[in-house]
Design a protein around this motif. Structure first.
Motif, PDB file in Angstrom:
ATOM      1  N   ALA A 244      -5.013  -0.404  -8.100  1.00 32.04           N
ATOM      2  CA  ALA A 244      -4.076   0.554  -7.519  1.00 32.04           C
ATOM      3  C   ALA A 244      -3.196  -0.170  -6.505  1.00 32.04           C
ATOM      4  CB  ALA A 244      -4.816   1.706  -6.844  1.00 32.04           C
ATOM      5  N   HIS A 245      -2.001   0.333  -6.306  1.00 31.80           N
ATOM      6  CA  HIS A 245      -1.038  -0.256  -5.376  1.00 31.80           C
ATOM      7  C   HIS A 245      -0.753   0.731  -4.242  1.00 31.80           C
ATOM      8  CE1 HIS A 245      -0.213  -3.240  -8.522  1.00 31.80           C
ATOM      9  NE2 HIS A 245      -0.159  -2.208  -9.355  1.00 31.80           N
ATOM     10  N   ILE A 246      -0.431   0.193  -3.082  1.00 33.17           N
ATOM     11  CA  ILE A 246      -0.062   1.026  -1.934  1.00 33.17           C
ATOM     12  C   ILE A 246       1.265   0.532  -1.375  1.00 33.17           C
ATOM     13  CG2 ILE A 246      -0.715   1.899   0.338  1.00 33.17           C
ATOM     14  CD1 ILE A 246      -3.609   1.242  -0.310  1.00 33.17           C
ATOM     15  N   ALA A 247       2.245   1.417  -1.311  1.00 26.70           N
ATOM     16  CA  ALA A 247       3.520   1.110  -0.672  1.00 26.70           C
ATOM     17  C   ALA A 247       3.492   1.722   0.723  1.00 26.70           C
ATOM     18  CB  ALA A 247       4.678   1.679  -1.483  1.00 26.70           C
ATOM     19  N   ILE A 248       3.517   0.857   1.731  1.00 30.64           N
ATOM     20  CA  ILE A 248       3.515   1.331   3.126  1.00 30.64           C
ATOM     21  C   ILE A 248       4.962   1.527   3.539  1.00 30.64           C
ATOM     22  CG2 ILE A 248       2.717   0.834   5.465  1.00 30.64           C
ATOM     23  CD1 ILE A 248       0.701  -1.140   4.167  1.00 30.64           C
ATOM     24  N   LEU A 249       5.383   2.768   3.596  1.00 29.36           N
ATOM     25  CA  LEU A 249       6.788   3.088   3.788  1.00 29.36           C
ATOM     26  C   LEU A 249       7.229   2.859   5.234  1.00 29.36           C
ATOM     27  CD1 LEU A 249       6.663   6.407   1.739  1.00 29.36           C
ATOM     28  CD2 LEU A 249       7.348   4.148   0.920  1.00 29.36           C
ATOM     29  N   GLY A 250       8.356   2.183   5.389  1.00 30.96           N
ATOM     30  CA  GLY A 250       8.905   1.983   6.727  1.00 30.96           C
ATOM     31  C   GLY A 250       8.527   0.657   7.355  1.00 30.96           C
ATOM     32  N   ALA A 251       8.720   0.593   8.667  1.00 30.84           N
ATOM     33  CA  ALA A 251       8.477  -0.641   9.422  1.00 30.84           C
ATOM     34  C   ALA A 251       6.996  -1.030   9.398  1.00 30.84           C
ATOM     35  CB  ALA A 251       8.944  -0.466  10.869  1.00 30.84           C
ATOM     36  N   GLN A 252       6.741  -2.328   9.330  1.00 34.58           N
ATOM     37  CA  GLN A 252       5.373  -2.834   9.326  1.00 34.58           C
ATOM     38  C   GLN A 252       4.953  -3.113  10.780  1.00 34.58           C
ATOM     39  OE1 GLN A 252       3.944  -2.819   6.152  1.00 34.58           O
ATOM     40  NE2 GLN A 252       5.926  -1.811   5.901  1.00 34.58           N
TER      41      GLN A 252
END
Length: 213
Positions: free
Chosen positions: A127-135
């Motif tokens: 599975a993949h996770i896209a962390i939206l926005g600034a890191q």
């Protein structure tokens, strides 16, 4: 002549019909869109729009259903649906009150729009996770939930907010089960006017500009 009760049922039926159709629209193709994100980052926008649109349509179904005449909140079908879809309330409340959420001190530790996760389309164990926005250091996020008993992912797409996981597939199935109960409930024993009309009345207007000679 339509009674006040008939009119309430007609309004509820119209509201539910389009809400369920919106739910189908948002869920249809959501996973496929997410699978395109690694190769095309622009796909994040339609995926995100579908996720939050789904949450809003689900919230609308919950609200309308609880205003239906003669349907008790204690009915087994109603209780089952409200329980299965309860997370929609938390998510919608969060996004509707984003102004106050962004003013929290200390700030929330999760991304503003949440984290979007999906199961890989070639490797079913990944599975993949896209962390939206600034890191930002210390950011917390959640991903797809794996059922170790059933040995499968609970949902192929998940939206994580505030350490919670919104499992679209299971919630969508619970909504469809509820739809098969609630729409017949509205029309059963009602007048013939309490039904959904597929053909829409369309009013067309021509604007005529008159010019002087």
């Amino acid at each position: 002549m339509l009674t006040a009760l008939d009119l309430r049922k007609i309004r509820c039926l119209d509201g539910l019909h389009y809400s369920f159709q919106l739910l189908r629209h948002y869920h249809s193709g959501l996973w496929e869109t997410c699978c395109k994100i690694p190769a095309d980052n622009s796909q994040v926008i339609p995926a995100l729009a579908a996720c939050w649109g789904f949450v809003d349509a689900l919230h609308r179904i919950r609200e309308i259903s609880q205003s239906i005449p003669d349907l008790s909140a204690k009915h087994a079908e109603m209780r089952a649906f409200l329980s299965a879809s309860s997370l929609a309330e938390d998510y919608r409340h969060y996004i509707q009150h984003l102004r106050s959420e962004l003013a929290n001190d200390p700030p929330n530790s999760f991304p503003v729009w949440g984290s979007l996760s999906w199961v890989d389309n070639t490797n079913p164990q990944r599975a993949h996770i896209a962390i939206l926005g600034a890191q930002i250091p210390g950011t917390r996020y959640t991903g797809c939930v794996y059922d170790t008993v059933e040995k499968q992912w609970v949902s192929k797409v998940c939206l994580g907010v505030n350490d919670q996981s919104f499992n679209f597939d299971t919630i969508f199935l619970s909504a469809l089960r509820f739809e098969s109960f609630i729409l017949p409930f509205l029309t059963e024993g009602a007048s013939d006017e309490v039904q959904f009309h597929e053909k829409l009345p369309i009013v067309s207007i021509d604007f005529i500009v008159q010019t002087g000679t």
